[in-house]
Design an enzyme around this catalytic site. Structure first.
Site, mmCIF file in Angstrom:
data_model
loop_
_atom_site.group_PDB
_atom_site.id
_atom_site.type_symbol
_atom_site.label_atom_id
_atom_site.label_comp_id
_atom_site.label_asym_id
_atom_site.label_seq_id
_atom_site.Cartn_x
_atom_site.Cartn_y
_atom_site.Cartn_z
ATOM 1 C CD GLU A 6 5.231 6.229 4.181
ATOM 2 O OE1 GLU A 6 4.485 5.450 4.784
ATOM 3 O OE2 GLU A 6 5.780 5.948 3.115
ATOM 4 C CG HIS B 40 5.438 2.871 1.354
ATOM 5 N ND1 HIS B 40 4.786 3.538 2.352
ATOM 6 C CD2 HIS B 40 4.640 1.855 0.991
ATOM 7 C CE1 HIS B 40 3.616 2.947 2.591
ATOM 8 N NE2 HIS B 40 3.504 1.911 1.773
ATOM 9 C CE1 TYR C 142 -6.643 0.245 4.004
ATOM 10 C CE2 TYR C 142 -5.822 -1.942 4.534
ATOM 11 C CZ TYR C 142 -6.105 -0.965 3.599
ATOM 12 O OH TYR C 142 -5.843 -1.210 2.280
ATOM 13 C CB THR D 10 -10.129 -10.658 -16.791
ATOM 14 O OG1 THR D 10 -9.006 -10.189 -17.535
ATOM 15 C CG2 THR D 10 -11.415 -10.258 -17.493
ATOM 16 N N GLY D 11 -7.886 -9.772 -14.255
ATOM 17 C CA GLY D 11 -6.716 -10.267 -13.518
ATOM 18 C C GLY D 11 -7.125 -10.741 -12.125
ATOM 19 C CB ILE E 19 -4.331 -0.319 -7.107
ATOM 20 C CG1 ILE E 19 -5.768 0.215 -7.016
ATOM 21 C CG2 ILE E 19 -3.990 -1.181 -5.904
ATOM 22 C CD1 ILE E 19 -6.038 1.130 -5.857
ATOM 23 C CB THR E 20 -0.021 -0.623 -10.514
ATOM 24 O OG1 THR E 20 -1.175 -1.085 -11.193
ATOM 25 C CG2 THR E 20 1.186 -1.437 -10.933
ATOM 26 C CD GLU E 21 4.148 -2.520 -3.674
ATOM 27 O OE1 GLU E 21 3.138 -3.218 -3.470
ATOM 28 O OE2 GLU E 21 5.157 -2.543 -2.959
#
Lengths: 376, 291
Positions: free
Chosen positions: B209, B247, B159, B17-18, B96-98
């Site tokens: 990277e 990152h 992407y 719901t976020g 997914i959280t950073e």
């Protein structure tokens, strides 16, 4: 985030580590007064966020308050690898018997914290690791259970310590590990850890770095941030959610995504140019973010062209284009701008840009080449 | 065929719901992913994009039998969400959280391993098997089904490469973003192992990277264990030492983690390393023609 030696020592003292007493001075007079209080030989040590201070002449031994004043006069204001010395630590002289290296950090390949120690203390540990790796003793901590006392003792025995000194040494290892965990450090290091001729342990030089992602739960560490040591622009960027690193070239880069931002810098170089910065505008790339990015990039007088490279994913090309045109209404940009838009709603974005006189190209290679030409 | 996710994936969204959770749930449902349930403590009875919301993972599991979970939402809550998923028997968790602190991830990593589950991320874009399931935040429309397996530490750079592949007529079996943090659940080697075993994958693209030495480890694995052609790209040739490049894991420290070392290691292992993202499709086509 990095802190100064004296700040790391204060933190470690709070965890019961035997740090060498000292006082911070910002003027030669203060250094002389601190030396007088110490009533003996002192070391005058430049406080900067970089290694190699000794080799650069940033550390001096002073036998009298007068010597201390002279040394501080010479060291304060000195430039060490681009860092200006604004403070010195006046530390008590120590009767060195043996010198060790002791550090805790993350062993990335093993995804565990590692304690490292060496009987070759007081020298560059990375050099020891490269040239004499057998001289470094390691113990991996269990991520659930932590570092066991036996592991700390074992390090001591492997260093060849006198058995009578093992328990004291193991306690120092345990406290350093505790300090590392409790502060969300990425490095906690004592180099050298000294065993004096009198048989006392002294942490002669301390170094700590902290996990930026964990600073939200350490306001006490945030307060130790030395703004003089940080690039003001990088700090300003971070507050806006933008990752920015200043480089030496003349092509300003504005990109969404860290990996793509690095690849864009590389593309500039490949086409014969030099990037002026790394800049990741973050996920949203709203008008305010883009405006801020323009501000950051154009603040660098070396910038002769700006390359904007956006690959729309969840971020839509038309939203970014709107952001660019709106931002140009607020920020005066006097250098040529090259825009590359691809991905989600790129065509709509290009039309919006065209309406305000900007032409967007399709590929990163075209954009890099065009930016290099524009800067020439 | 594909790896990790496909048409049979039954997805649970934690933090549904976020702002991010609801937006991406909509996107995933539109792509055709079977999203069977969502969890938000206190959200029971709600619906997001037609997906029922539960208070706990235990309830969601009992009612909808998910086999994969995806976590959105703040770094403070993400480790707890991973534990909740794993404790309720979900075998594959995508985070997914950073910005999760390293000290929180070290025990999470060990726990997930001990329970025999798999974690992808954190700080990653997720993964997609084109035409079957999108479990993440990538734009679905740039992908196409095909023979190229792709694994990357980055988001938008992935992407870029996917788009170039698709335009060149090279579709993807599965594209996996493993994330840019110092501690991540699934490594290059883990994904390479799966691609090597996957009959639908004919060639592999690896996008790395600066920072750490996962690419070097991957290079050794490719040399010894991967028979399929591999094409690589490493971002950050121009990155200075000692500076974090966006990152959390992208930093060259103590002379290790530099792009040149990674490129050399990959080339030694027979990987064709592109000097720019746009050169990847041509190298893939050549490598597949030779294979």
């Amino acid at each position: 985030m990095n802190v100064h030696e004296y700040q790391a020592a204060e933190i470690l003292a709070g965890y019961g580590l035997p740090v060498n007493p000292g006082a911070v001075a910002t003027t030669p007079d203060e250094a002389a007064a601190a030396a007088r209080n110490a009533a003996g030989v002192v070391a005058i040590k430049a406080q900067v966020h970089t290694g190699g201070r000794g080799k650069a002449g940033g550390i001096a031994i002073a036998r009298t308050p007068g010597d201390a004043r002279e040394a501080a006069e010479r060291i304060l204001g000195m430039d060490i690898k681009g860092h200006t010395v604004r403070k010195v630590l006046v530390a008590h002289g120590v009767d060195i018997g043996q010198e060790f290296y002791l550090g805790v950090t993350l062993d990335r390949p093993r995804r565990r914290n590692v304690v490292m120690a060496s009987a070759e203390g007081g020298v560059d540990i990375e050099e020891v690791a490269r040239e004499r790796p057998e001289r470094i003793v390691r113990a991996l901590a269990d991520p659930m259970l932590g570092l066991h006392p036996y592991q700390a003792r074992q390090i001591g025995f492997e260093l060849g310590l006198d058995p009578a000194k093992i328990n004291e040494f193991a306690a120092i290892v345990a406290r350093l590990y505790d300090a590392y965990l409790a502060t969300d450090a990425t490095l906690a290091e004592i180099n050298p850890l000294v065993l004096t001729k009198g048989g006392d342990w002294i942490a002669l030089d301390s170094k700590m770095s902290f996990d930026d992602s964990a600073l939200f739960r350490h306001p006490e560490l945030e307060a130790l941030r030395d703004l003089d040591e940080e690039n003001a622009i990088e700090l300003d960027a971070r507050r806006s959610g933008i990752s920015f690193v200043k480089l030496d070239g003349d092509i300003g880069c504005i990109v969404n995504g860290a990996g793509l931002a690095m690849a864009t810098m590389d593309a500039v170089k490949l086409h014969g140019g030099e990037p002026a910065n790394f800049l990741d505008v973050g996920g949203g790339a709203s008008a305010t973010q883009v405006a801020k990015a323009f501000e950051l990039v154009t603040a660098d007088p070396n910038v002769r062209a700006i390359l904007i490279n956006i690959f729309g994913g969840i971020t839509r090309g038309d939203v970014v284009a709107k952001g660019i045109t709106e931002a140009l209404g607020h920020v005066a940009v006097s250098v040529p701008i090259v825009v590359r838009l691809a991905g989600t709603n790129a065509e709509e974005g290009k039309q919006l840009l065209a309406a305000s006189g900007l032409t967007a190209v399709d590929t990163m290679d075209e954009a890099a080449a065009a930016a290099v030409r524009a800067a020439a | 065929m594909s790896i990790l996710v496909d048409a049979a994936t039954r997805l649970l969204v934690q933090g549904i719901t976020g702002r991010e959770g609801s937006f991406h749930t909509q996107q995933m449902v539109e792509y055709g992913t079977q999203v069977v349930a969502g969890v938000t403590p206190g959200g029971k009875g709600k619906e997001v994009a037609g997906v029922p919301v539960f208070d706990t993972v235990a309830e969601a599991v009992a009612a909808t039998r998910p086999n994969t979970s995806i976590i959105y939402g703040p770094a403070r809550f993400a480790p707890d969400a991973i534990y909740e998923a794993v404790d309720n028997g979900i075998p594959f968790v995508v985070c997914i959280t950073e910005g999760i602190p390293i000290a929180d991830m070290a025990p999470v990593y060990a726990y997930v391993k001990e329970k025999g589950a798999r974690l992808l991320g954190p700080n990653c874009p997720g993964l997609i098997t084109p035409g079957q399931a999108k479990v993440g935040i990538m734009p679905g429309f740039i992908h196409a089904p095909g023979p190229v397996g792709l694994v990357s530490r980055s988001g938008t750079l992935t992407y870029e490469v996917v788009d170039a592949l698709t335009r060149a007529g090279l579709g993807q079996s599965t594209a996996v973003g493993i994330g840019g943090d110092p501690i991540i659940g699934t490594s290059f080697v883990d994904v390479l192992t799966l691609f090597e075993e996957d009959p639908a994958t004919e060639a592999i693209v690896l996008i790395g990277e600066i920072g750490g030495n996962d690419e070097e480890t991957a290079a050794r694995f490719i040399r010894d264990r991967v028979s399929k052609p591999v094409v690589g790209f490493i971002a950050g040739r121009t990155a200075p030492a000692g500076k974090r490049m966006g990152h959390a894991g992208a930093i060259i420290s103590g002379g290790s983690g530099a792009a040149a070392d990674k490129i050399a290691a990959l080339e030694d292992a027979g990987v064709h390393v592109a000097d720019r993202p746009s050169a990847v499709p041509e190298l893939v086509a050549q490598a597949m023609a030779r294979a």
